[in-house]
Design a protein around this motif. Structure first.
Motif, mmCIF file in Angstrom:
data_model
loop_
_atom_site.group_PDB
_atom_site.id
_atom_site.type_symbol
_atom_site.label_atom_id
_atom_site.label_comp_id
_atom_site.label_asym_id
_atom_site.label_seq_id
_atom_site.Cartn_x
_atom_site.Cartn_y
_atom_site.Cartn_z
ATOM 1 N N THR A 144 31.528 -6.885 -24.537
ATOM 2 C CA THR A 144 30.162 -7.270 -24.171
ATOM 3 C C THR A 144 29.363 -7.434 -25.447
ATOM 4 O O THR A 144 28.916 -6.476 -26.047
ATOM 5 C CB THR A 144 29.521 -6.181 -23.312
ATOM 6 N N THR A 145 29.216 -8.657 -25.815
ATOM 7 C CA THR A 145 28.397 -8.863 -27.011
ATOM 8 C C THR A 145 26.939 -8.737 -26.620
ATOM 9 O O THR A 145 26.520 -9.204 -25.572
ATOM 10 C CB THR A 145 28.633 -10.260 -27.583
ATOM 11 N N HIS A 146 26.221 -8.094 -27.456
ATOM 12 C CA HIS A 146 24.813 -7.949 -27.135
ATOM 13 C C HIS A 146 24.003 -8.675 -28.193
ATOM 14 O O HIS A 146 24.425 -8.760 -29.345
ATOM 15 C CB HIS A 146 24.430 -6.474 -27.091
ATOM 16 N N PRO A 147 22.868 -9.165 -27.836
ATOM 17 C CA PRO A 147 22.065 -9.873 -28.831
ATOM 18 C C PRO A 147 21.593 -8.909 -29.899
ATOM 19 O O PRO A 147 21.237 -7.775 -29.620
ATOM 20 C CB PRO A 147 20.888 -10.436 -28.029
ATOM 21 N N ALA A 148 21.626 -9.386 -31.097
ATOM 22 C CA ALA A 148 21.204 -8.536 -32.204
ATOM 23 C C ALA A 148 19.698 -8.367 -32.170
ATOM 24 O O ALA A 148 18.961 -9.316 -31.896
ATOM 25 C CB ALA A 148 21.636 -9.163 -33.525
ATOM 26 N N SER A 149 19.265 -7.179 -32.425
ATOM 27 C CA SER A 149 17.824 -6.962 -32.453
ATOM 28 C C SER A 149 17.262 -7.547 -33.742
ATOM 29 O O SER A 149 17.981 -7.807 -34.691
ATOM 30 C CB SER A 149 17.526 -5.474 -32.392
#
Lengths: 468, 290
Positions: A168-173
């Motif tokens: 699950t790639t998550h958007p980088a903050s």
């Protein structure tokens, strides 16, 4: 399944010479000297390996001979985890050899490798995770010499793989992105590597698209977009000197999912840059997944455009080389590829080569960084670069390591492309760059139609240009 | 020092005349004459013919190193030529010869030099002179060629360097600007959430006050407080909208200023909430707390 554990009971007498080497490493190493604590974590892997070295005890479980390993090597290309660990089996003996042969390398490498072997030998993710936990104690933090640090990051990547984090790639903050930008900035200022890649690629692209009025670039690894800033600057100044208008530039970037924030930043900045230079500019983003399904149909083409394609190892890692077959329908004016010899995440014969090659490559990379002088804040610049610039790449490489397929070079040749050599200007420029950066140990060479960047005698990067 | 006829340009005899400036006529036949410039301070002009005679005399005397100004003067037999003229000219000639000789050495043309010397000893004046001139011109050409090559390479290097400089600067500038924009985005976000927290704290204070003073309140302090809060909220709203995220201030009783994603305008029309109706504000704060 409990072989590792049972073997540990016999561990006491199999103290090899290896533990004695472990004086350089972090605190867990001291446990290694302590034979009387059989439950000490780094100790077990070694002993298991010693046991595995002798053919008899574990013959039933996994092949201990090389011939068996080669059979395992040709195992069908299934990506399920337990089958992957089959492939890892051959990793074991090879790595053992590697660890044994490579006595000069700092200590934790063997430890790491032995532990890896243990992970992979057990056909169970659960045990693998336990072993990783033990690994974590050994390679607790990225300190020490480059090989140890490289090993640490590979271990981290493995861990993420096991725990399925990368699924699950998550958007980088935004703050992560800022850290990445800062790290990239530092990296660019202390090492010629990023600029070598950008400028040699740009030079090849510029020479190929010289005189065109409409240029579209398909960029498979845009990163932060810095390369296109200098590309546009070059386009503008050339046009100025010839009293012509610069060409219309379109960029289509193939990006990973969840790249929204970065895409926005890149769009904003590149558009502004283009505006200042009076270049008509447009940029599009296509996700890797869409590209994987649709190949080049996912990209908008216009008449009269000259297409340039910029490849990178990352895309091959993600979707293989199949899409290259569609190139002839495009067809591109030039294909440029910046590759590193060690990053054979794709097209290699086995997982082991990924890890070994990757370890070697990143060791060299980290070494090359150490000689640089930084007048920046504090000593954590190195850590930042490792974390935000290198580690994501390591992660991707490890993710893709199970994939198989023809190496990219063969694939390019197979679709009819032939290499064209770099120009003299490109070579002079690379040399000039090295002189400017004043980092010792690097040198460039022009060999077999490629621009090569060496760190001492280790080939780090090579840029090649291909045309029909 | 000079000839006694400063303002006349006199033709060099033997080759016809060369008149420069006003000529007063005296054309000395046969013998060599000097050409002087028409400057206020007359200086000798070393014309080609004069120089040829000079070279001739020098070679006759055995080369620039052997010849002396006095002997040259006697050999040349040019009237008006003084030792001073010859001294300086000979020095220049010597240096020129030396430079040429060095270049020929660099070009590995030692044979040429040897030839030259041989020629110098065995041939007649004029042919020697010619050979030497040819050699000179050859050396000059070679020297020029080498120099041009060097210059070309230098130019190339400069071009490469300036090009590289442009590119490095462009990328650095780009990285800097993208960093700034990202930081700005982050700052906006953090400022917004900081304001959010502050506003929330104010609200909770207000709520407490409202709770404390059940309806018995001095209007002014609270109005001012409320208006202050209102301003903050409006500012927050603006920044929220510009950030594209909808955040409403929460009463941070638990000091947890995590913005909830309920878009709720705090003061709907932006007017000062008349605090005479304290119950209304209480309702509002209550509803917000809830």
């Amino acid at each position: 399944m409990k072989v590792p554990f049972s073997a540990n009971n016999q561990s006491d007498q199999t103290v090899s010479s290896k533990p004695s080497n472990c004086t350089v490493n972090t605190t867990p190493n001291t446990n290694l000297q302590d034979v009387t604590t059989p439950t000490s974590s780094p100790y077990e892997p070694k002993s298991v390996l010693e046991i595995q070295g002798s053919p008899s005890p574990v013959a039933d479980k996994k092949p201990a001979s090389d011939t068996d390993n080669s059979i395992v090597l040709d195992d069908p290309f299934q990506l399920e985890d337990h089958v992957l660990s089959h492939q890892f089996d051959d990793l074991d003996s090879f790595m053992r050899e590697f660890g044994l042969n490579d006595d000069s390398s700092p200590v934790s490498k063997p430890i790491y490798q032995h532990s890896i072997n243990e992970c992979f030998d057990t056909n169970s993710l659960q045990i693998g995770q336990t072993i990783l936990a033990r690994l974590n104690q050994t390679l607790r933090s990225p300190i020490g010499k480059p090989p140890q640090r490289a090993a640490f990051y590979f271990k981290e990547a493995l861990q993420s793989l096991f725990t399925g984090l990368t699924q699950t790639t998550h958007p980088a903050s935004t703050s992560e992105i800022i850290q990445t930008i800062k790290a990239q900035k530092t990296f660019s200022s202390i090492s010629p590597i990023p600029m070598f890649s950008s400028f040699t690629a740009n030079q090849a692209l510029l020479e190929a698209t010289d005189g065109c009025t409409h240029v579209q670039v398909i960029d498979f690894d845009i990163g932060l977009g810095g390369q296109w800033a200098s590309f546009m600057k070059e386009l503008a100044s050339k046009a100025d000197s010839r009293k012509m208008t610069p060409p219309v530039l379109r960029i289509t970037a193939i990006v990973p999912e969840e790249y929204a924030t970065e895409s926005r930043l890149i769009t904003e900045n590149l558009t502004q840059f283009a505006r200042e230079l009076n270049i008509k500019f447009d940029i599009d983003f296509v996700s890797i997944r869409s590209f994987g399904y649709l190949s080049f149909r996912a990209i908008k083409f216009m008449d009269g455009e000259k297409i340039a394609v910029l490849l990178s190892p990352a895309i091959f890692q993600q979707i293989g080389t199949g899409f290259l077959n569609d190139l002839r329908h495009v067809p591109p004016h030039v294909v440029v590829h910046v590759h590193s010899e060690g990053q054979m995440g794709f097209g290699t014969s086995s997982y082991r080569q990924t890890v070994i090659g990757g370890l070697e490559f990143y060791t060299g990379l980290l070494e090359s960084l150490e000689t640089a002088n930084v007048n920046d804040d504090g000593s954590d610049w190195m850590r930042r670069i490792e974390t935000f610039v290198f580690f994501p790449k390591i992660l991707k490489a490890m993710e893709a390591a199970g994939h198989q397929g023809p190496p990219w070079r063969e694939a390019l040749v197979a679709v009819g492309l032939r290499q064209v050599g770099p120009s003299h200007f490109s070579y002079l420029q690379a040399e000039c760059l090295l002189r400017r950066m004043q980092v010792r140990g690097f040198h460039v060479a022009k060999h077999q139609e490629e621009m090569l960047l060496y760190w001492h005698d280790r080939l780090l990067f090579a840029t090649s240009a291909w045309k029909y | 020092m000079y000839s006694s006829m400063p303002n006349h340009s006199l033709p060099l005899g033997g080759h016809g005349g060369e008149f420069q400036g006003p000529s007063d006529g005296t054309n000395l036949p046969g013998d060599a004459c000097l050409v002087l410039t028409s400057d206020p301070k007359p200086r000798l002009r070393w014309t080609t013919e004069l120089h040829e005679r000079f070279v001739d005399a020098v070679t006759q005397l055995g080369g620039p190193d052997k010849a002396t100004p006095k002997t040259i003067m006697r050999t040349m037999g040019v009237k008006g030529l003084t030792l001073y003229h010859l001294k300086s000219h000979l020095q220049k000639y010597r240096l020129g010869k030396q430079g040429n000789k060095e270049e020929t050495d660099n070009l590995k043309e030692a044979s040429c030099v040897a030839e030259n010397q041989d020629m110098g000893s065995s041939m007649s004046t004029s042919s020697r002179m010619m050979a030497q001139d040819i050699n000179d011109s050859y050396q000059v050409t070679e020297a020029l060629r080498v120099q041009m090559e060097v210059q070309r390479r230098l130019h190339e290097q400069l071009e490469v360097q300036s090009c590289l400089q442009l590119r490095i600067e462009a990328q650095a500038k780009y990285l800097q600007s993208i960093l700034e924009k990202a930081c700005k985005a982050l700052d906006d976000h953090t400022v917004a959430s900081a304001r959010l927290e502050a506003a929330g704290e104010e609200l909770s204070k207000l709520a407490i006050k409202v709770n404390d003073c059940n309806g018995i309140m001095a209007v002014d302090p609270h109005v001012s407080e409320v208006s202050m809060l209102k301003e903050k909220k409006i500012a927050n709203d603006h920044s929220f909208i510009s950030n594209g995220c909808q955040v409403s201030p929460t009463v941070s009783n638990s000091q947890d200023a995590a913005p909830r994603k309920r878009p709720r305008p705090i003061f709907s029309n932006g007017d000062v909430v008349p605090l005479e109706n304290s119950t209304r504000s209480m309702e509002w704060t209550m509803s917000n707390i809830g």
